[in-house]
Enzyme design. Structure first.
Site, PDB file in Angstrom:
ATOM      1  N   GLY A  52       0.764  -1.243   0.000  1.00  0.00           N
ATOM      2  CA  GLY A  52       0.000   0.000   0.000  1.00  0.00           C
ATOM      3  C   GLY A  52       0.793   1.290   0.000  1.00  0.00           C
ATOM      4  O   GLY A  52       0.216   2.367   0.159  1.00  0.00           O
ATOM      5  N   TRP A  54       2.231   2.768  -2.549  1.00  0.00           N
ATOM      6  CA  TRP A  54       1.788   3.574  -3.689  1.00  0.00           C
ATOM      7  C   TRP A  54       0.432   4.206  -3.378  1.00  0.00           C
ATOM      8  O   TRP A  54       0.187   5.356  -3.727  1.00  0.00           O
ATOM      9  CB  TRP A  54       1.719   2.721  -4.965  1.00  0.00           C
ATOM     10  CG  TRP A  54       3.041   2.488  -5.620  1.00  0.00           C
ATOM     11  CD1 TRP A  54       4.254   2.352  -5.005  1.00  0.00           C
ATOM     12  CD2 TRP A  54       3.293   2.369  -7.022  1.00  0.00           C
ATOM     13  NE1 TRP A  54       5.237   2.144  -5.946  1.00  0.00           N
ATOM     14  CE2 TRP A  54       4.684   2.145  -7.181  1.00  0.00           C
ATOM     15  CE3 TRP A  54       2.482   2.407  -8.149  1.00  0.00           C
ATOM     16  CZ2 TRP A  54       5.275   1.974  -8.436  1.00  0.00           C
ATOM     17  CZ3 TRP A  54       3.071   2.233  -9.403  1.00  0.00           C
ATOM     18  CH2 TRP A  54       4.451   2.021  -9.543  1.00  0.00           C
ATOM     19  N   ASP A  72      -5.614  -6.227  -5.079  1.00  0.00           N
ATOM     20  CA  ASP A  72      -4.504  -7.161  -4.924  1.00  0.00           C
ATOM     21  C   ASP A  72      -5.073  -8.499  -4.464  1.00  0.00           C
ATOM     22  O   ASP A  72      -6.182  -8.562  -3.916  1.00  0.00           O
ATOM     23  CB  ASP A  72      -3.503  -6.641  -3.880  1.00  0.00           C
ATOM     24  CG  ASP A  72      -2.128  -7.290  -4.016  1.00  0.00           C
ATOM     25  OD1 ASP A  72      -1.197  -6.592  -4.439  1.00  0.00           O
ATOM     26  OD2 ASP A  72      -1.994  -8.493  -3.708  1.00  0.00           O
ATOM     27  N   ASP A  89      -8.395 -10.848  -8.093  1.00  0.00           N
ATOM     28  CA  ASP A  89      -7.443 -11.280  -9.109  1.00  0.00           C
ATOM     29  C   ASP A  89      -7.566 -10.300 -10.268  1.00  0.00           C
ATOM     30  O   ASP A  89      -8.603 -10.238 -10.920  1.00  0.00           O
ATOM     31  CB  ASP A  89      -7.782 -12.705  -9.555  1.00  0.00           C
ATOM     32  CG  ASP A  89      -6.859 -13.226 -10.652  1.00  0.00           C
ATOM     33  OD1 ASP A  89      -6.083 -12.438 -11.227  1.00  0.00           O
ATOM     34  OD2 ASP A  89      -6.939 -14.429 -10.941  1.00  0.00           O
ATOM     35  N   ASP A 114       2.530  -1.961 -10.172  1.00  0.00           N
ATOM     36  CA  ASP A 114       3.886  -2.318  -9.784  1.00  0.00           C
ATOM     37  C   ASP A 114       3.961  -3.839  -9.587  1.00  0.00           C
ATOM     38  O   ASP A 114       4.769  -4.353  -8.829  1.00  0.00           O
ATOM     39  CB  ASP A 114       4.286  -1.581  -8.496  1.00  0.00           C
ATOM     40  CG  ASP A 114       5.784  -1.590  -8.247  1.00  0.00           C
ATOM     41  OD1 ASP A 114       6.556  -1.483  -9.219  1.00  0.00           O
ATOM     42  OD2 ASP A 114       6.188  -1.706  -7.072  1.00  0.00           O
ATOM     43  N   LYS A 154       5.010  -1.971 -14.613  1.00  0.00           N
ATOM     44  CA  LYS A 154       6.368  -2.482 -14.407  1.00  0.00           C
ATOM     45  C   LYS A 154       6.528  -3.771 -15.213  1.00  0.00           C
ATOM     46  O   LYS A 154       5.672  -4.640 -15.173  1.00  0.00           O
ATOM     47  CB  LYS A 154       6.627  -2.783 -12.929  1.00  0.00           C
ATOM     48  CG  LYS A 154       8.006  -3.387 -12.693  1.00  0.00           C
ATOM     49  CD  LYS A 154       8.360  -3.462 -11.230  1.00  0.00           C
ATOM     50  CE  LYS A 154       7.600  -4.557 -10.516  1.00  0.00           C
ATOM     51  NZ  LYS A 154       7.934  -4.620  -9.092  1.00  0.00           N
TER      52      LYS A 154
END
Length: 197
Positions: A52, A54, A72, A89, A114, A154
């Protein structure tokens, strides 16, 4: 030869001092400065948001009139009034849609991820899994981002990265890549920033 892994490096120490949950927050800060990602009043979707850090930064930047949604597979501890979280998911589009509706958002201004796959230690396999996950993030972004909205992903660089970047440039605009100072020295991660047409 990559530098050895340092679990409590200067970024981790700084995060602890400044009250952030993880060192990764400084990656987002650098990307935000470079690409002007976050603005007050925005609705932000953060995929793979645990633990958490971010979310903490996004919440500060969008302000009380903004909304940050963190998804998440893991549970995320409460962040603030303008942050909503769910265990979802992110590759399940219907569950993502349900979570957004639950929090009063049909579309978002910015999508960030990320995410990293569970690693096997086999470089090519891990890099392929990263690209596969990044493709899932792009599909989610294509579905839920507003027109002109930005997406930050990312990706682990490797044999499949150039093809992933080429395909992204065919479907998105203003596609750019960035490495950030807070990435670990041994990391192959790179961030792709793209805008929805």
């Amino acid at each position: 030869m990559p530098k050895p892994y340092t679990p409590n490096d200067k970024w981790s120490q700084r995060a602890a001092r400044e009250g952030y949950r993880a060192r990764s927050v400084y990656k987002l800060m650098e990307l935000d400065v470079k690409f002007r990602l976050l603005k007050r009043g925005m609705t932000v979707l953060d995929l793979g948001a645990a633990p958490g850090s971010w979310l903490q930064y996004e919440a500060e930047k969008v302000g009380p009139e903004g909304l940050v949604i963190g998804l998440d597979l893991q549970e995320i501890k409460e962040v603030g009034d303008n942050v909503k979280t769910a265990q979802v998911d992110i590759t399940d589009e219907e569950k993502v849609r349900d979570a957004l509706k639950k929090f009063g958002a049909e579309r978002v201004d910015l999508l960030v991820s990320d995410l990293a796959p569970s690693t096997s230690g086999i470089r090519d396999v891990d890099q392929w899994k990263s690209v596969e996950l990044s493709e899932a993030v792009l599909r989610t972004a294509d579905t839920f981002l507003k027109s002109k909205g930005k997406c930050v992903i990312k990706v682990l660089r490797g044999a499949d990265f150039d093809e992933f970047l080429r395909q992204t440039k065919e479907q998105w605009v203003n596609v750019r890549t960035a490495q950030v100072a807070a990435s670990r020295d041994r990391s192959k991660e790179i961030y792709v920033v793209a805008q929805k047409p």
